[in-house]
Design a protein around this motif. Structure first.
Motif, short mmCIF file in Angstrom:
data_model
loop_
_atom_site.label_atom_id
_atom_site.label_comp_id
_atom_site.label_asym_id
_atom_site.label_seq_id
_atom_site.Cartn_x
_atom_site.Cartn_y
_atom_site.Cartn_z
N UNK A 1 0.83 -1.20 0.00
CA UNK A 1 0.00 0.00 0.00
C UNK A 1 0.87 1.26 0.00
N UNK A 2 1.93 1.25 0.81
CA UNK A 2 2.82 2.41 0.87
C UNK A 2 3.50 2.66 -0.48
N UNK A 3 3.88 1.59 -1.16
CA UNK A 3 4.46 1.76 -2.49
C UNK A 3 3.44 2.41 -3.42
N UNK A 4 2.22 1.90 -3.40
CA UNK A 4 1.16 2.46 -4.25
C UNK A 4 0.88 3.92 -3.90
N UNK A 5 0.76 4.19 -2.61
CA UNK A 5 0.41 5.54 -2.16
C UNK A 5 1.52 6.55 -2.44
N UNK A 6 2.76 6.09 -2.42
CA UNK A 6 3.88 7.01 -2.62
C UNK A 6 4.20 7.23 -4.10
N UNK A 7 3.72 6.33 -4.94
CA UNK A 7 4.04 6.43 -6.36
C UNK A 7 5.43 5.94 -6.70
N UNK A 8 6.07 5.29 -5.75
CA UNK A 8 7.41 4.73 -5.98
C UNK A 8 7.24 3.25 -6.29
N UNK A 9 7.84 2.83 -7.38
CA UNK A 9 7.70 1.42 -7.76
C UNK A 9 8.60 0.55 -6.88
N UNK A 10 8.20 -0.68 -6.76
CA UNK A 10 8.99 -1.65 -6.00
C UNK A 10 10.36 -1.81 -6.66
N UNK A 11 10.37 -1.83 -7.98
CA UNK A 11 11.64 -1.96 -8.71
C UNK A 11 12.57 -0.79 -8.44
N UNK A 12 12.02 0.42 -8.40
CA UNK A 12 12.84 1.59 -8.12
C UNK A 12 13.41 1.53 -6.71
N UNK A 13 12.56 1.16 -5.75
CA UNK A 13 13.01 1.04 -4.36
C UNK A 13 14.12 0.00 -4.26
#
Length: 79
Positions: free
Chosen positions: A8-20
């Motif tokens: 949810x935090x990834x979705x809400x932040x607009x940061x992709x899992x791949x980028x993280x």
């Protein structure tokens, strides 16, 4: 935190899992596997990912740091 909350935090932040994963020097595939519950996260990079995501308690420690800590504990017991 659990995996659903992390997603949810990834979705809400607009940061992709791949980028993280890339920014944190982790394998994106492994991050997805950790978030999907396909890894036990007992050791190695999957453990480090789970700790970094807040999915489990622990701390970042390399082999040298662990060896020193174990030596220190052994010396404390002997005194």
């Amino acid at each position: 935190m659990n995996a659903s909350e992390a997603k949810f935090l990834f979705d809400a932040s607009g940061i992709s899992i791949s980028e993280w994963a890339r920014v944190n020097n982790f394998s994106a595939t492994l991050v997805y596997q950790v978030l999907d519950g396909k890894r036990k996260c007992m050791r190695g990079q999957s453990h480090q990912i789970a700790v970094a995501l807040g999915l489990k308690s622990g701390f970042k420690m390399d082999v040298e740091q662990l060896s020193k800590k174990l030596t220190d504990l052994k010396e404390e017991k002997q005194t």
